[in-house]
Design a protein around this motif. Structure first.
Motif, PDB file in Angstrom:
ATOM      1  N   LEU A 168       0.828  -1.204   0.000  1.00  9.52           N
ATOM      2  CA  LEU A 168       0.000   0.000   0.000  1.00  9.52           C
ATOM      3  C   LEU A 168       0.866   1.260   0.000  1.00  9.52           C
ATOM      4  O   LEU A 168       0.519   2.254  -0.662  1.00  9.52           O
ATOM      5  CB  LEU A 168      -0.958  -0.010   1.193  1.00  9.52           C
ATOM      6  N   LEU A 169       1.992   1.235   0.697  1.00  8.07           N
ATOM      7  CA  LEU A 169       2.898   2.392   0.677  1.00  8.07           C
ATOM      8  C   LEU A 169       3.395   2.690  -0.733  1.00  8.07           C
ATOM      9  O   LEU A 169       3.410   3.848  -1.154  1.00  8.07           O
ATOM     10  CB  LEU A 169       4.105   2.161   1.598  1.00  8.07           C
ATOM     11  N   VAL A 170       3.804   1.656  -1.457  1.00  4.38           N
ATOM     12  CA  VAL A 170       4.307   1.897  -2.820  1.00  4.38           C
ATOM     13  C   VAL A 170       3.167   2.228  -3.783  1.00  4.38           C
ATOM     14  O   VAL A 170       3.422   2.730  -4.867  1.00  4.38           O
ATOM     15  CB  VAL A 170       5.177   0.745  -3.381  1.00  4.38           C
ATOM     16  N   SER A 171       1.943   1.973  -3.357  1.00  5.54           N
ATOM     17  CA  SER A 171       0.771   2.353  -4.152  1.00  5.54           C
ATOM     18  C   SER A 171       0.275   3.739  -3.752  1.00  5.54           C
ATOM     19  O   SER A 171      -0.862   4.106  -4.036  1.00  5.54           O
ATOM     20  CB  SER A 171      -0.347   1.335  -3.968  1.00  5.54           C
ATOM     21  N   ASP A 172       1.139   4.498  -3.053  1.00  6.06           N
ATOM     22  CA  ASP A 172       0.902   5.894  -2.698  1.00  6.06           C
ATOM     23  C   ASP A 172      -0.203   6.106  -1.673  1.00  6.06           C
ATOM     24  O   ASP A 172      -0.920   7.091  -1.732  1.00  6.06           O
ATOM     25  CB  ASP A 172       0.641   6.724  -3.964  1.00  6.06           C
TER      26      ASP A 172
ATOM     27  N   LYS B 234      -2.423   7.003   7.355  1.00  7.05           N
ATOM     28  CA  LYS B 234      -3.835   7.100   7.738  1.00  7.05           C
ATOM     29  C   LYS B 234      -4.714   6.266   6.811  1.00  7.05           C
ATOM     30  O   LYS B 234      -5.595   5.531   7.262  1.00  7.05           O
ATOM     31  CB  LYS B 234      -4.276   8.565   7.733  1.00  7.05           C
ATOM     32  N   GLN B 235      -4.482   6.358   5.509  1.00  5.35           N
ATOM     33  CA  GLN B 235      -5.264   5.575   4.541  1.00  5.35           C
ATOM     34  C   GLN B 235      -5.048   4.078   4.750  1.00  5.35           C
ATOM     35  O   GLN B 235      -5.995   3.299   4.658  1.00  5.35           O
ATOM     36  CB  GLN B 235      -4.882   5.963   3.111  1.00  5.35           C
ATOM     37  N   ILE B 236      -3.820   3.683   5.024  1.00  4.54           N
ATOM     38  CA  ILE B 236      -3.511   2.265   5.262  1.00  4.54           C
ATOM     39  C   ILE B 236      -4.247   1.782   6.508  1.00  4.54           C
ATOM     40  O   ILE B 236      -4.858   0.712   6.503  1.00  4.54           O
ATOM     41  CB  ILE B 236      -1.990   2.035   5.382  1.00  4.54           C
TER      42      ILE B 236
ATOM     43  N   ARG C 175      11.810   4.620   5.520  1.00  4.18           N
ATOM     44  CA  ARG C 175      10.833   3.957   4.641  1.00  4.18           C
ATOM     45  C   ARG C 175      11.333   3.824   3.210  1.00  4.18           C
ATOM     46  O   ARG C 175      11.177   2.785   2.594  1.00  4.18           O
ATOM     47  CB  ARG C 175       9.515   4.743   4.603  1.00  4.18           C
ATOM     48  N   SER C 176      11.902   4.910   2.703  1.00  4.28           N
ATOM     49  CA  SER C 176      12.370   4.889   1.305  1.00  4.28           C
ATOM     50  C   SER C 176      13.450   3.833   1.105  1.00  4.28           C
ATOM     51  O   SER C 176      13.402   3.061   0.142  1.00  4.28           O
ATOM     52  CB  SER C 176      12.908   6.256   0.891  1.00  4.28           C
ATOM     53  N   GLN C 177      14.407   3.793   2.024  1.00  2.00           N
ATOM     54  CA  GLN C 177      15.466   2.785   1.917  1.00  2.00           C
ATOM     55  C   GLN C 177      14.889   1.384   2.083  1.00  2.00           C
ATOM     56  O   GLN C 177      15.344   0.449   1.424  1.00  2.00           O
ATOM     57  CB  GLN C 177      16.547   3.031   2.963  1.00  2.00           C
ATOM     58  N   ALA C 178      13.892   1.242   2.957  1.00  2.00           N
ATOM     59  CA  ALA C 178      13.258  -0.069   3.148  1.00  2.00           C
ATOM     60  C   ALA C 178      12.600  -0.520   1.848  1.00  2.00           C
ATOM     61  O   ALA C 178      12.749  -1.676   1.440  1.00  2.00           O
ATOM     62  CB  ALA C 178      12.233  -0.016   4.277  1.00  2.00           C
ATOM     63  N   ILE C 179      11.898   0.380   1.190  1.00  2.00           N
ATOM     64  CA  ILE C 179      11.229   0.037  -0.067  1.00  2.00           C
ATOM     65  C   ILE C 179      12.260  -0.370  -1.120  1.00  2.00           C
ATOM     66  O   ILE C 179      12.097  -1.385  -1.802  1.00  2.00           O
ATOM     67  CB  ILE C 179      10.350   1.213  -0.556  1.00  2.00           C
ATOM     68  N   ILE C 180      13.344   0.399  -1.231  1.00  2.00           N
ATOM     69  CA  ILE C 180      14.392   0.073  -2.204  1.00  2.00           C
ATOM     70  C   ILE C 180      14.979  -1.308  -1.917  1.00  2.00           C
ATOM     71  O   ILE C 180      15.165  -2.129  -2.815  1.00  2.00           O
ATOM     72  CB  ILE C 180      15.488   1.165  -2.214  1.00  2.00           C
ATOM     73  N   GLU C 181      15.266  -1.578  -0.651  1.00  2.00           N
ATOM     74  CA  GLU C 181      15.852  -2.863  -0.273  1.00  2.00           C
ATOM     75  C   GLU C 181      14.870  -4.011  -0.524  1.00  2.00           C
ATOM     76  O   GLU C 181      15.254  -5.077  -1.016  1.00  2.00           O
ATOM     77  CB  GLU C 181      16.288  -2.833   1.202  1.00  2.00           C
ATOM     78  N   LEU C 182      13.591  -3.802  -0.218  1.00  2.00           N
ATOM     79  CA  LEU C 182      12.582  -4.855  -0.451  1.00  2.00           C
ATOM     80  C   LEU C 182      12.436  -5.124  -1.944  1.00  2.00           C
ATOM     81  O   LEU C 182      12.262  -6.281  -2.352  1.00  2.00           O
ATOM     82  CB  LEU C 182      11.247  -4.451   0.162  1.00  2.00           C
TER      83      LEU C 182
ATOM     84  N   GLY D 170      13.490  -8.665  -3.939  1.00  2.00           N
ATOM     85  CA  GLY D 170      12.369  -9.355  -4.551  1.00  2.00           C
ATOM     86  C   GLY D 170      11.220  -9.606  -3.588  1.00  2.00           C
ATOM     87  O   GLY D 170      10.324 -10.406  -3.863  1.00  2.00           O
ATOM     88  N   GLU D 171      11.225  -8.904  -2.452  1.00  2.00           N
ATOM     89  CA  GLU D 171      10.167  -9.038  -1.445  1.00  2.00           C
ATOM     90  C   GLU D 171       8.950  -8.167  -1.789  1.00  2.00           C
ATOM     91  O   GLU D 171       7.885  -8.329  -1.237  1.00  2.00           O
ATOM     92  CB  GLU D 171      10.684  -8.637  -0.065  1.00  2.00           C
ATOM     93  N   LEU D 172       9.159  -7.216  -2.685  1.00  2.00           N
ATOM     94  CA  LEU D 172       8.131  -6.250  -3.046  1.00  2.00           C
ATOM     95  C   LEU D 172       8.256  -5.976  -4.535  1.00  2.00           C
ATOM     96  O   LEU D 172       9.364  -6.005  -5.070  1.00  2.00           O
ATOM     97  CB  LEU D 172       8.387  -4.959  -2.231  1.00  2.00           C
ATOM     98  N   SER D 173       7.130  -5.715  -5.165  1.00  2.00           N
ATOM     99  CA  SER D 173       7.176  -5.362  -6.595  1.00  2.00           C
ATOM    100  C   SER D 173       6.311  -4.136  -6.827  1.00  2.00           C
ATOM    101  O   SER D 173       5.473  -3.782  -6.010  1.00  2.00           O
ATOM    102  CB  SER D 173       6.710  -6.523  -7.461  1.00  2.00           C
ATOM    103  N   LEU D 174       6.534  -3.502  -7.935  1.00  2.00           N
ATOM    104  CA  LEU D 174       5.808  -2.279  -8.274  1.00  2.00           C
ATOM    105  C   LEU D 174       4.664  -2.543  -9.250  1.00  2.00           C
ATOM    106  O   LEU D 174       4.432  -1.754 -10.149  1.00  2.00           O
ATOM    107  CB  LEU D 174       6.773  -1.249  -8.879  1.00  2.00           C
ATOM    108  N   ASP D 175       3.940  -3.623  -9.051  1.00  2.00           N
ATOM    109  CA  ASP D 175       2.844  -3.906  -9.990  1.00  2.00           C
ATOM    110  C   ASP D 175       1.517  -3.370  -9.557  1.00  2.00           C
ATOM    111  O   ASP D 175       1.264  -2.881  -8.538  1.00  2.00           O
ATOM    112  CB  ASP D 175       2.698  -5.408 -10.216  1.00  2.00           C
TER     113      ASP D 175
END
Length: 74
Positions: free
Chosen positions: A21-25, A29-31, A58-65, A69-74
């Motif tokens: 949900l974070l990478v989906s902007d 609060k929304q989450i 958070r930003s570094q966590a997203i990049i690392e994930l 391959g723990e997270l994708s941008l689909d």
């Protein structure tokens, strides 16, 4: 063979949901509203993930994930 390679996720199901949900902007609060949990719980899951990864935000966590391959941008 079924057990050639089984990927054990670094994230819990809830942590994965939150980072997706974070990478989906979505905001914290929304989450919290979408998952019916408090904003503090959302922040705790994010903080736990940051600690697991040994990164500083958070930003570094997203990049690392993404890198792991723990997270994708689909």
């Amino acid at each position: 063979m079924a057990s050639d390679y089984q990927h054990r996720s670094l994230l819990t199901v809830r942590e994965r949901e939150i980072f997706h949900l974070l990478v989906s902007d979505h905001s914290t609060k929304q989450i919290s509203e979408k998952l019916s949990i408090s904003e503090k719980t959302v922040r705790n899951h994010i903080s736990n993930t940051i600690q697991k990864l040994g990164v500083s935000g958070r930003s570094q966590a997203i990049i690392e994930l993404l890198r792991l391959g723990e997270l994708s941008l689909d």
